[in-house]
Enzyme design. Structure first.
Site, PDB file in Angstrom:
ATOM      1  N   HIS A 393      11.613   3.990   1.420  1.00  0.00           N
ATOM      2  CA  HIS A 393      10.353   3.119   1.792  1.00  0.00           C
ATOM      3  C   HIS A 393       9.236   3.954   2.275  1.00  0.00           C
ATOM      4  CE1 HIS A 393       8.713  -0.917   2.836  1.00  0.00           C
ATOM      5  NE2 HIS A 393       8.223  -0.172   3.720  1.00  0.00           N
ATOM      6  N   GLU A 394       9.510   4.610   3.482  1.00  0.00           N
ATOM      7  CA  GLU A 394       8.385   5.186   4.264  1.00  0.00           C
ATOM      8  C   GLU A 394       8.014   6.455   3.349  1.00  0.00           C
ATOM      9  OE1 GLU A 394       7.471   3.886   6.332  1.00  0.00           O
ATOM     10  OE2 GLU A 394       8.964   2.512   7.268  1.00  0.00           O
ATOM     11  N   HIS A 397       5.209   5.131   1.269  1.00  0.00           N
ATOM     12  CA  HIS A 397       3.662   4.883   1.842  1.00  0.00           C
ATOM     13  C   HIS A 397       3.281   6.438   1.906  1.00  0.00           C
ATOM     14  CE1 HIS A 397       4.093   1.147   2.917  1.00  0.00           C
ATOM     15  NE2 HIS A 397       4.964   0.895   3.823  1.00  0.00           N
ATOM     16  N   HIS A 400       1.820   7.691  -1.357  1.00  0.00           N
ATOM     17  CA  HIS A 400       0.618   6.750  -1.351  1.00  0.00           C
ATOM     18  C   HIS A 400      -0.523   7.348  -0.695  1.00  0.00           C
ATOM     19  CE1 HIS A 400      -1.289   2.497  -2.162  1.00  0.00           C
ATOM     20  NE2 HIS A 400      -1.947   3.283  -2.688  1.00  0.00           N
TER      21      HIS A 400
END
Length: 601
Positions: A393-394, A397, A400
Site C-alpha cells: 500500500h505505502e 503511494h 505515485h
C-alpha cells in the site's frame, strides 16, 4: 522467576541499513540549518510584489515563480524535519526543528496573504489577457483553478471575519476528541487468554477480532455503555459540527455543504449519487456474505461484533523484510520493469525506515516530496501478514509521488486526496490476486478471499453508508430540521437496517455508532475511500487483462500529479467515476468472491 520483558531498541541501536537515508533531502542537520536560514531570510522577498500584481503578466508571473520556489524549498525543509521527528518523538532537537519550521511557515503565509485577494481583484478582461501571455503559461492551470473560487470569495472584511472564526470552528471536533480520547473510561475486560486488558478506543478493534464470541460480545456492550452515558453531549457536538459546515457553505454562496466539499476537486454530485445507488443495487451480495459468516461460524444469529474476526483462524505466516519485498515485487510485475526496478531498489535500499524503535511514530505512512526519495515509515513485524499488504500500500503511494515529481513541475506534482488512495489500493489488489492465485491449499485461498471480501466491505460498503449518513444529516439541517438525539439514532438505525439486511441481529447500542466515527466531525471525506478502491479494482482488472496501452494509461495517471482535475486523470487512465460502471465492477468482483468463499468452505 520473573520473565524478562523484551524492549524496543533505542534509535541509536538500530542498524543503519534498516533506516531511511534522508541524504536526498539534506546531507545532515547542518545542511538543513544552512538552508533553513536562507529560506527564512527569503520571506522579505514577498514584499516587493505587494500591490503590483495587476500591473502586467510579467510581474504576476515573477511573483508566482517566487512563491513556488519558496514553497518548494519549504517542502524540502519541512519533510526532513517531519521525518526526523517521526524517527523518535522524544528527541528534543528535532521537536525544536519542526517547531521552528512551522513558525517560519506561518510567518511566510502571512507575508504572502495578499497574493490571492490581489489576483481575485484583477478585472476579468485583464486577467484573460494576462493568462494568454507567454510569461504566465506555466501557471495558467493554477490560475484557472484559483479563479474558480471567485464567486465564493467575499470582501476583505468578510474574509477577515471568517478567518477569525477558524479556531472557534474547531470546537466540535476538539470536544469529540477530548471526550472520546481522554474522558471516557471503559475499565478492563479479560481477553481469550484470560488476561485483563484495558478497553479503549485503540483496543476495541482488537477485542472485536477475538476468536472467543463471549469476549467480543462483552467488549461491544461495555464499549457502548460509555457512549450511551454521554449520548446527549455527543449528539449536541455532532449537530454543532454539521451546523458549522452548513454555515460556511451558505456564507460562501455554495448550494450545499456537500457541494462545498466537492468543489475543490471539481467533482459533480453524480459521483456520490452513483456510488450510493450502485452500493444499494449490490446489497444482496452483502446479505449473502453475512449469512455465509453466520453459517460457517456456526452461529444461531449474527451480530455486529461477529463481523470482524476472520471466519478461518489466521494462517501462520512469516515474511522477512526481503521476502516481503520479493513478494510485493512479484505481485506488481504487471506494472512493468521500470516501475518494479525502481521500487525494488528503493525498498532493498534505504527508502524505508523498517522496524519499530523507542519513540518512533506508530503505524505506517509514505512521505513523498519533490526533491527527496519517496520515503516510507513502517513498524514491520515478520509474522503479521497485514504488514506485507501495508508495505504494498505505502509503496503504491511512494511510486505515485516518484512518477509525479519526475514528470511535473512543482506546482502540479502533488496529487489530490481524491486519487491518493487509488495507487496504493491498486498495489494491494495486485498483491491479493497474486497470493490467492498461488495459494497452496483451499484453506489458504479461502483465508485470503475472506480477507479481500472484508477489505472491500469495510472500504466500499461501510464508507458509503457513512457518506450517506453525512449527506442525509447535512440535508436535514439545510432544510431547517433540528438534529436531536432521537433523530440521529433513528436515521442511523434506518441505514443500519438497509446495509445489514433483514436477517441481521442489530443491537440497540449500534445506533450510537454515529457518534464515535471521527470522520463525521470533519465531514465528506469518507466517500473518497470508496471511490478510490472502486477505481483501483477497475484499473487493476483493466491493466492485468489488457496490454501495453492499458499499462501506459495507468502509468500516465501516476505521472499526472495534479496537472488535471482528479476525474480527468482517472478518465484518461480508463475509469470514469461519473458513471456507475467502476463501482459496479468492484462490487461484481465482491459478489464473485463471496460465491467462491461459500464453495471453498
Amino acid at each position: 522467576m520473573i520473565a524478562k520483558i523484551k524492549q524496543l531498541p533505542r534509535r541509536s541501536q538500530v542498524k543503519a541499513a534498516d533506516t531511511w537515508d534522508l541524504a536526498t533531502l539534506f546531507a545532515d542537520d547542518a545542511a538543513w540549518e544552512t538552508a533553513f536560514d536562507k529560506w527564512e531570510g527569503a520571506i522579505a522577498g514577498y514584499e516587493k510584489f505587494r500591490g503590483k500584481l495587476a500591473e502586467d503578466a510579467k510581474t504576476l508571473a515573477a511573483c508566482l515563480r517566487f512563491d513556488t520556489d519558496f514553497e518548494r524549498d519549504g517542502e524540502r525543509l519541512g519533510t526532513y524535519a517531519f521525518l526526523k521527528t517521526a524517527e523518535d518523538a522524544a528527541n528534543s532537537t528535532y521537536q525544536r526543528m519542526i517547531g521552528r519550521y512551522r513558525n517560519v511557515a506561518s510567518r511566510a503565509g502571512q507575508a504572502a496573504s495578499y497574493i490571492r485577494p490581489e489576483i481575485m481583484a484583477i478585472p476579468a478582461k485583464t486577467m484573460a489577457a494576462f493568462m494568454a501571455a507567454r510569461p504566465l503559461s506555466e501557471f495558467r492551470l493554477a490560475l484557472e483553478q484559483l479563479l474558480r473560487y471567485k464567486p465564493h470569495t467575499l470582501g476583505k472584511h468578510e474574509e477577515k471575519l471568517l478567518a477569525m472564526q477558524s479556531e472557534m470552528s474547531e470546537t466540535s471536533n476538539q470536544i469529540f476528541r477530548q471526550l472520546t480520547d481522554a474522558d471516557l473510561k471503559w475499565g478492563a475486560i479479560k481477553n481469550e487468554r484470560g488476561e485483563l486488558v484495558e478497553l479503549s478506543n485503540s483496543s476495541f478493534s482488537s477485542f472485536l477480532q477475538s476468536p472467543e464470541r463471549g469476549v467480543r460480545k462483552k467488549a461491544f456492550h461495555e464499549y457502548y455503555t460509555q457512549f450511551a452515558a454521554h449520548e446527549n453531549t455527543l449528539a449536541a457536538t455532532l449537530a454543532g459540527s454539521i451546523q458549522r459546515d452548513v454555515y460556511y457553505a451558505r456564507a460562501r454562496n455554495y448550494p450545499s455543504a456537500l457541494e462545498t466539499s466537492l468543489f475543490h476537486d471539481k467533482v459533480p454530485l453524480a459521483v456520490v449519487d452513483n456510488l450510493v445507488e450502485s452500493v444499494h443495487r449490490h446489497l444482496g451480495a452483502l446479505y449473502r456474505y453475512y449469512d455465509l459468516r453466520r453459517r460457517k461460524m456456526k452461529l444461531r444469529d449474527i451480530h455486529h461484533y461477529d463481523t470482524y474476526v476472520p471466519i478461518l483462524s489466521e494462517l501462520k505466516t512469516r515474511h522477512t523484510w526481503d521476502q516481503a519485498v520479493k513478494l510485493v515485487i512479484s505481485a506488481i510485475e504487471p506494472l512493468g520493469s521500470e516501475y518494479c526496478g525502481v521500487l525494488e531498489t528503493g525498498l532493498k535500499g534505504r527508502w524505508s525506515d523498517r522496524y519499530p524503535n523507542q519513540g518512533k511514530q506508530s503505524g505506517a505512512f509514505s512521505s513523498g516530496s519533490y526533491h527527496g526519495d519517496p520515503f516510507i515509515l513502517m513498524n514491520y513485524q515478520t509474522d503479521v501478514l497485514d504488514h506485507v499488504f501495508t508495505l504494498a500500500h505505502e509503496a503504491g503511494h511512494s511510486m505515485h509521488s516518484y512518477y509525479s515529481a519526475r514528470h511535473q513541475p512543482f506546482q502540479y506534482y502533488n496529487y489530490a486526496i481524491f486519487v491518493a488512495e487509488v495507487a496504493s489500493t491498486f498495489n494491494e489488489q495486485l498483491l491479493a490476486r497474486h497470493m490467492m492465485k498461488r495459494a497452496t491449499s483451499d484453506k489458504q485461498r479461502a483465508f485470503l478471499i475472506n480477507r479481500e471480501i472484508d477489505s472491500i466491505r469495510g472500504t466500499i460498503v461501510r464508507q458509503t453508508m457513512f457518506a450517506e449518513f453525512e449527506r442525509l444529516t447535512h440535508a436535514l439541517v439545510e432544510a431547517g430540521e433540528p438534529l436531536t438525539l432521537d433523530r440521529f439514532k433513528s436515521e442511523y438505525r434506518k441505514l443500519l437496517e438497509l446495509y445489514f439486511g433483514p436477517d441481521f441481529s442489530l443491537d440497540p447500542e449500534l445506533s450510537l455508532e454515529c457518534f464515535r466515527i471521527p470522520h463525521f466531525y470533519r465531514a465528506f471525506y469518507v466517500y473518497k475511500y470508496a471511490t478510490g478502491l472502486s477505481a483501483a479494482i477497475s484499473l487493476a482488472e483493466r491493466v492485468t487483462s489488457g496490454g501495453q496501452r492499458e499499462l501506459n494509461d495507468y502509468l500516465s495517471f501516476l505521472k499526472g500529479g495534479c496537472s488535471k482535475y482528479p476525474l480527468e486523470l482517472l478518465r484518461d487512465a480508463g475509469v470514469d467515476m461519473e458513471k456507475p460502471q467502476a463501482v459496479d465492477t468492484a462490487l461484481g468482483y465482491f459478489e464473485r468472491l463471496v460465491a467462491e468463499l461459500d464453495e471453498l468452505l
